[in-house]
Design a protein around this motif. Structure first.
Motif, short mmCIF file in Angstrom:
data_model
loop_
_atom_site.label_atom_id
_atom_site.label_comp_id
_atom_site.label_asym_id
_atom_site.label_seq_id
_atom_site.Cartn_x
_atom_site.Cartn_y
_atom_site.Cartn_z
N ALA A 7 46.85 -26.70 5.62
CA ALA A 7 46.61 -25.65 4.62
C ALA A 7 46.81 -24.27 5.24
N LEU A 8 46.41 -24.10 6.49
CA LEU A 8 46.60 -22.82 7.17
C LEU A 8 48.08 -22.52 7.37
N VAL A 9 48.87 -23.54 7.71
CA VAL A 9 50.31 -23.36 7.88
C VAL A 9 50.95 -23.01 6.54
N GLN A 10 50.54 -23.67 5.47
CA GLN A 10 51.06 -23.34 4.14
C GLN A 10 50.74 -21.89 3.79
N GLN A 11 49.50 -21.48 4.05
CA GLN A 11 49.10 -20.09 3.79
C GLN A 11 49.95 -19.14 4.65
N SER A 12 50.21 -19.50 5.89
CA SER A 12 51.02 -18.68 6.78
C SER A 12 52.43 -18.51 6.21
N THR A 42 28.76 -18.85 22.15
CA THR A 42 29.31 -19.59 23.28
C THR A 42 30.58 -20.32 22.90
N LYS A 43 30.61 -20.94 21.73
CA LYS A 43 31.81 -21.63 21.26
C LYS A 43 32.94 -20.63 21.03
N LEU A 44 32.60 -19.49 20.44
CA LEU A 44 33.61 -18.47 20.17
C LEU A 44 34.20 -17.94 21.48
N GLU A 45 33.33 -17.78 22.47
CA GLU A 45 33.78 -17.31 23.78
C GLU A 45 34.75 -18.32 24.42
N LYS A 46 34.47 -19.61 24.26
CA LYS A 46 35.37 -20.64 24.79
C LYS A 46 36.73 -20.57 24.10
N ALA A 47 36.72 -20.35 22.79
CA ALA A 47 37.99 -20.20 22.06
C ALA A 47 38.76 -19.00 22.58
N ALA A 48 38.07 -17.90 22.83
CA ALA A 48 38.73 -16.69 23.34
C ALA A 48 39.39 -16.96 24.68
N VAL A 49 38.70 -17.65 25.57
CA VAL A 49 39.25 -17.95 26.89
C VAL A 49 40.51 -18.80 26.76
N GLU A 50 40.47 -19.81 25.89
CA GLU A 50 41.63 -20.68 25.71
C GLU A 50 42.82 -19.91 25.12
N LEU A 51 42.55 -19.01 24.19
CA LEU A 51 43.63 -18.23 23.58
C LEU A 51 44.25 -17.26 24.58
N VAL A 52 43.45 -16.68 25.45
CA VAL A 52 43.99 -15.81 26.50
C VAL A 52 44.88 -16.62 27.43
N LYS A 53 44.47 -17.83 27.75
CA LYS A 53 45.26 -18.69 28.64
C LYS A 53 46.66 -18.95 28.10
N VAL A 54 46.81 -18.99 26.77
CA VAL A 54 48.13 -19.27 26.18
C VAL A 54 48.85 -18.01 25.72
N LEU A 88 55.46 -18.23 13.22
CA LEU A 88 54.08 -18.01 12.79
C LEU A 88 53.40 -19.32 12.43
N ALA A 89 54.15 -20.29 11.94
CA ALA A 89 53.57 -21.62 11.70
C ALA A 89 53.14 -22.25 13.03
N GLN A 90 53.97 -22.09 14.07
CA GLN A 90 53.62 -22.62 15.39
C GLN A 90 52.36 -21.94 15.93
N GLN A 91 52.28 -20.61 15.78
CA GLN A 91 51.08 -19.90 16.23
C GLN A 91 49.86 -20.38 15.44
N THR A 92 50.01 -20.53 14.14
CA THR A 92 48.90 -20.98 13.29
C THR A 92 48.41 -22.35 13.74
N GLU A 93 49.34 -23.25 14.01
CA GLU A 93 48.95 -24.58 14.50
C GLU A 93 48.24 -24.48 15.85
N GLN A 94 48.77 -23.66 16.74
CA GLN A 94 48.20 -23.51 18.07
C GLN A 94 46.77 -22.95 17.99
N VAL A 95 46.61 -21.88 17.24
CA VAL A 95 45.29 -21.26 17.12
C VAL A 95 44.34 -22.22 16.40
N GLY A 96 44.83 -22.89 15.36
CA GLY A 96 44.00 -23.85 14.63
C GLY A 96 43.53 -25.00 15.51
N GLU A 97 44.42 -25.50 16.37
CA GLU A 97 44.05 -26.59 17.28
C GLU A 97 43.00 -26.12 18.28
N ILE A 98 43.16 -24.93 18.82
CA ILE A 98 42.17 -24.39 19.75
C ILE A 98 40.84 -24.19 19.04
#
Length: 123
Positions: A7-12, A42-54, A88-98
Motif C-alpha cells: 500500500a505504501l508503494v502504491q501511495q508512492s 528506543t525502537k525509533l532510535e534503532k530505525a534511525a541507526v539502520e536508515l543512516v547505515k543505508v 521512490l518505490a525502492q526507497q519506500t520498500e527499504q524504509v518500510g522493511e526497516i
C-alpha cells in the motif's frame, strides 16, 4: 506492528504521478522526507541507526504529547533524488522493511517543490 509495504508503494507511485502532473521536473533533485513514528523512543532510535547505515540523513526525533497524555516520537529520514517512480518505490520498500524490522510506523514520504509564488509541501 507491520507496515503495509504494498500500500505504501502504491501511495508512492500515486504521489510521484501527482507531482509530475502538477509540473514537478523529473530532471531536478528533490529532498524526499520519509516519516517514521513510534511511542517507543528506543525502537525509533534503532530505525534511525539502520536508515543512516543505508545512506539516509536522519534528523533528531521530535516528541509530541497526545490528547490522552501519551507521548509520540517522530523523525524524518531524508534523501535527495529525482522523481522516478521506480527509485521512490525502492526507497519506500527499504524504509518500510526497516520500519517493520524495528517495530515502528512508516507514514510514507513527502517533498517540497517551488511554485510560482512559494514553496509548498506535498504528500
Amino acid at each position: 506492528m507491520a507496515n503495509d509495504i504494498a500500500a505504501l508503494v502504491q501511495q508512492s507511485n500515486e504521489t510521484v504521478a501527482a507531482l509530475i502532473d502538477d509540473g514537478a521536473s523529473t530532471e531536478e533533485l528533490f529532498t524526499i522526507e520519509h516519516h517514521l513514528v513510534s511511542t517507543d523512543f528506543t525502537k525509533l532510535e534503532k530505525a534511525a541507526v539502520e536508515l543512516v547505515k543505508v545512506g539516509y540523513h536522519v534528523d533528531d526525533a521530535d516528541e509530541f504529547e497526545l490528547d490522552d497524555g501519551s507521548r509520540l516520537f517522530a523523525f524524518v529520514a531524508e534523501a535527495r533524488v529525482r522523481l522516478e517512480a521506480t527509485l521512490l518505490a525502492q526507497q519506500t520498500e527499504q524504509v518500510g522493511e526497516i520500519a517493520n524490522e524495528t517495530g515502528v510506523e512508516y507514514d510514507g514520504w513527502g517533498t517540497y517543490f517551488d511554485t510560482d509564488t512559494d514553496e509548498a509541501e506535498l504528500h
